[in-house]
Design an enzyme around this catalytic site. Structure first.
Site, PDB file in Angstrom:
ATOM      1  N   ARG A   1       0.554 -11.090   6.841  1.00 26.53           N
ATOM      2  CA  ARG A   1       0.787 -10.001   5.887  1.00 26.53           C
ATOM      3  C   ARG A   1       2.147  -9.116   6.354  1.00 26.53           C
ATOM      4  O   ARG A   1       1.921  -8.434   7.435  1.00 26.53           O
ATOM      5  CB  ARG A   1      -0.485  -8.975   6.158  1.00 26.53           C
ATOM      6  CG  ARG A   1      -1.838  -9.681   5.766  1.00 26.53           C
ATOM      7  CD  ARG A   1      -3.017  -8.862   5.950  1.00 26.53           C
ATOM      8  NE  ARG A   1      -3.022  -8.209   7.159  1.00 26.53           N
ATOM      9  CZ  ARG A   1      -3.532  -8.656   8.361  1.00 26.53           C
ATOM     10  NH1 ARG A   1      -4.289  -9.857   8.153  1.00 26.53           N
ATOM     11  NH2 ARG A   1      -3.850  -7.883   9.111  1.00 26.53           N
TER      12      ARG A   1
ATOM     13  N   ARG B   1     -11.499  -0.093  13.877  1.00 26.88           N
ATOM     14  CA  ARG B   1     -11.257   0.716  12.524  1.00 26.88           C
ATOM     15  C   ARG B   1     -12.332  -0.010  11.644  1.00 26.88           C
ATOM     16  O   ARG B   1     -13.201   0.753  11.531  1.00 26.88           O
ATOM     17  CB  ARG B   1      -9.707   0.326  12.048  1.00 26.88           C
ATOM     18  CG  ARG B   1      -9.414   1.269  10.796  1.00 26.88           C
ATOM     19  CD  ARG B   1      -8.055   1.163  10.578  1.00 26.88           C
ATOM     20  NE  ARG B   1      -7.457   0.015  10.424  1.00 26.88           N
ATOM     21  CZ  ARG B   1      -6.142  -0.328   9.703  1.00 26.88           C
ATOM     22  NH1 ARG B   1      -5.168   0.703  10.038  1.00 26.88           N
ATOM     23  NH2 ARG B   1      -5.784  -1.591   9.625  1.00 26.88           N
TER      24      ARG B   1
ATOM     25  N   ASP C   1      13.168  23.656  -0.415  1.00 29.85           N
ATOM     26  CA  ASP C   1      14.015  22.869  -1.354  1.00 29.85           C
ATOM     27  C   ASP C   1      15.667  22.774  -1.063  1.00 29.85           C
ATOM     28  O   ASP C   1      16.386  22.182  -1.806  1.00 29.85           O
ATOM     29  CB  ASP C   1      14.010  23.891  -2.791  1.00 29.85           C
ATOM     30  CG  ASP C   1      12.613  24.368  -2.779  1.00 29.85           C
ATOM     31  OD1 ASP C   1      11.746  23.457  -3.031  1.00 29.85           O
ATOM     32  OD2 ASP C   1      12.278  25.479  -2.544  1.00 29.85           O
TER      33      ASP C   1
ATOM     34  N   LYS D   1       0.914  -1.328  -0.074  1.00 34.88           N
ATOM     35  CA  LYS D   1      -0.080  -0.002   0.155  1.00 34.88           C
ATOM     36  C   LYS D   1       0.815   1.329   0.084  1.00 34.88           C
ATOM     37  O   LYS D   1       2.197   1.250   0.175  1.00 34.88           O
ATOM     38  CB  LYS D   1      -1.020   0.062   1.267  1.00 34.88           C
ATOM     39  CG  LYS D   1      -0.366  -0.173   2.545  1.00 34.88           C
ATOM     40  CD  LYS D   1      -1.215  -0.296   3.722  1.00 34.88           C
ATOM     41  CE  LYS D   1      -0.524  -0.380   5.102  1.00 34.88           C
ATOM     42  NZ  LYS D   1      -1.504  -0.976   6.047  1.00 34.88           N
TER      43      LYS D   1
ATOM     44  N   TYR E   1      16.270  30.673   7.371  1.00 33.06           N
ATOM     45  CA  TYR E   1      15.160  31.412   7.854  1.00 33.06           C
ATOM     46  C   TYR E   1      14.981  31.673   9.355  1.00 33.06           C
ATOM     47  O   TYR E   1      15.289  30.450  10.135  1.00 33.06           O
ATOM     48  CB  TYR E   1      13.754  30.730   7.171  1.00 33.06           C
ATOM     49  CG  TYR E   1      13.391  30.810   6.060  1.00 33.06           C
ATOM     50  CD1 TYR E   1      13.111  31.970   5.338  1.00 33.06           C
ATOM     51  CD2 TYR E   1      13.338  29.500   5.265  1.00 33.06           C
ATOM     52  CE1 TYR E   1      12.671  31.995   4.065  1.00 33.06           C
ATOM     53  CE2 TYR E   1      12.930  29.723   4.015  1.00 33.06           C
ATOM     54  CZ  TYR E   1      12.711  30.894   3.112  1.00 33.06           C
ATOM     55  OH  TYR E   1      12.385  30.661   1.596  1.00 33.06           O
TER      56      TYR E   1
ATOM     57  N   HIS F   1      -6.836  -7.263  12.340  1.00 33.44           N
ATOM     58  CA  HIS F   1      -5.705  -6.633  12.489  1.00 33.44           C
ATOM     59  C   HIS F   1      -5.076  -6.198  13.811  1.00 33.44           C
ATOM     60  O   HIS F   1      -5.965  -5.647  14.695  1.00 33.44           O
ATOM     61  CB  HIS F   1      -5.655  -5.136  11.688  1.00 33.44           C
ATOM     62  CG  HIS F   1      -4.211  -4.442  11.597  1.00 33.44           C
ATOM     63  ND1 HIS F   1      -3.171  -5.227  11.033  1.00 33.44           N
ATOM     64  CD2 HIS F   1      -4.014  -2.990  11.476  1.00 33.44           C
ATOM     65  CE1 HIS F   1      -2.019  -4.234  10.804  1.00 33.44           C
ATOM     66  NE2 HIS F   1      -2.665  -3.117  11.417  1.00 33.44           N
TER      67      HIS F   1
ATOM     68  N   CYS G   1      14.763  24.577   4.613  1.00 34.63           N
ATOM     69  CA  CYS G   1      13.850  25.241   3.788  1.00 34.63           C
ATOM     70  C   CYS G   1      13.056  23.977   3.009  1.00 34.63           C
ATOM     71  O   CYS G   1      13.225  23.149   2.923  1.00 34.63           O
ATOM     72  CB  CYS G   1      14.456  26.235   2.713  1.00 34.63           C
ATOM     73  SG  CYS G   1      15.648  27.174   3.589  1.00 34.63           S
TER      74      CYS G   1
END
Ligand SMILES: *Cc1c(COP(=O)(O)O)cnc(C)c1O
Length: 396
Positions: A222, A135, A316, A38, A267, A165, A314
């Site tokens: 699983r 759930r 990037d 997933k 920053y 689960h 930051c």
């Protein structure tokens, strides 16, 4: 040779295979594995991972029908189970692509049965049972067993499996796990009394597999996070199953400069140089999924040595201290996650430093980061999410 000049995630498919073998060895010989891929294989890329683990699994599990269809479109033939709830509007696709939904309400089973009959097909379902996760799933009581018995008589519908689960299998104290497992077994008994057979019974997650829990003796387990070489928690036994992290995050130094004492960095000026320093800029940031909360806390590896982050991360870019790595120069490889020389930075370490969760860090690795697949030391393929095609705008 670097396959990408800014940043990439190297996915070691040999590690993935080794993790599968290690888990297999820790399971009873007759227990089969379902590979949980997933969230695009926990951020590693569902299709290449599914293909690599195919010889070791009986089937796959995903969270959504779209994830399931992607696997089918890329040639995955084995059983695929959707662990979440599938909307009725998509039942046609379940039949078309031969995908198993998790079902726990009679009306949903009836709707799927009706559609299967109409199309001359058989729908296979797995019953979801809620034994303590709160759930999804039916309650493990006699009323649910009656409902399951009615489902089992629906035409065009086959109850192929049943799962629950575990909420706390990764904790040292196994009391909560044990209560859940006993509730599951009791419910299986109720079904048996009603003549409902469950061919595939599966409960264990990665924690269960590693901790050799009793539920490993059912038909399947699983495996999720462990495929990717991460342990579910600090409380599981790392000696029992030796996992190798599959993901490394690699970048480069784009710029190096000398700075005088008293210069603010990034920053907010939260870091100010204390002495003459050599500072390197790395072209990765929170826009790539590298946590901003690692500001001033984490390190990267350059030439096998640790360089700590100075000031804020930051969107990037961020800066690191290379004062004590005089050999460092522009274009040098930078390891944000993974090994360089004798040192290693793990996802767990970063998650702990940044106040995050290791599962979340790999899942949220940005689409701006291309994935590079490595097998036997060779690059065998790449995936560049950023060059995915847009539809409907007439852009190309
Ligand atoms: C995600 C998930 C798993 C896998 O869990 P891991 O801790 O990653 O092994 C197994 N079963 C269900 C129902 C899940 O949602």
């Amino acid at each position: 040779m670097r396959p990408y000049s800014r940043v990439y995630a190297a996915i070691d498919l040999d590690a993935v295979v080794s993790n599968m073998k290690e888990m297999k060895e820790n399971l009873p010989p007759s227990t089969a594995m379902i590979g949980v891929v997933k969230t695009d294989g926990y951020g590693h890329g569902a299709v290449p991972v599914a293909r690599a683990i195919d010889p070791y699994v009986e089937g796959y599990a995903v969270a959504t029908i779209d994830e399931a269809i992607i696997l089918r479109r890329h040639g995955i033939k084995k059983m695929i189970l959707i662990l979440g709830v599938t909307h009725e509007s998509r039942y046609g696709e379940l039949l078309r692509y031969d995908i198993r939904p998790a079902i726990f309400q009679y009306e949903k089973a009836k709707a799927l049965s009706d559609l299967a009959v109409k199309n001359g097909k058989t729908a296979f379902i797995h019953l979801a049972v809620d034994t303590g996760m709160g759930r999804i799933g039916m309650k493990p009581d006699k009323a649910s067993a009656d409902m399951a018995e009615r489902m089992s008589r629906l035409p065009g519908l086959r109850i192929e499996g049943m799962f629950t689960h575990f909420a706390r299998a990764d904790e040292a104290d196994k009391a909560a796990y044990e209560a859940q497992y006993q509730a599951y077994l009791r419910f299986l008994g109720y079904l048996e009394e009603r003549g409902v057979a469950i061919p595939i019974r599966h409960c264990s997650n990665s924690a269960g597999i590693i901790e050799s829990l009793g539920s490993n003796s059912l038909d399947m387990v699983r495996a999720g996070i462990s495929i990717y070489g991460l342990y579910p928690s600090d409380e599981v036994d790392r000696e029992a199953v030796k996992l190798r992290p599959a993901m490394a995050l690699k970048s480069v130094i784009t710029y190096i400069k000398d700075m005088e004492p008293g210069c603010p960095i990034s920053y907010g000026g939260t870091y100010v140089t204390e002495k003459p320093m050599r500072v390197a800029t790395i072209p990765v940031g929170y826009g790539d999924g590298y946590l901003r909360s690692l500001s001033g806390k984490a390190s990267v590896l350059i030439r096998g040595k640790r360089a700590r982050i100075l000031g804020r991360v930051c969107m990037d870019q961020f800066m690191v201290d290379v004062t004590d790595i005089p050999e460092a120069c522009e274009d040098d490889e930078v390891t944000l996650i993974g090994r360089d020389g004798d040192d290693e930075i793990t996802v767990e370490e970063l998650a702990a430093l940044g106040g995050g969760f290791h599962y979340e860090m790999v899942c949220n690795l940005g689409k701006r980061v291309p994935r590079v697949y490595v097998r036997g030391g060779q690059i065998v393929g790449t995936k560049d999410y950023f060059h995915d095609v847009y539809e409907g705008f007439g852009y190309m």
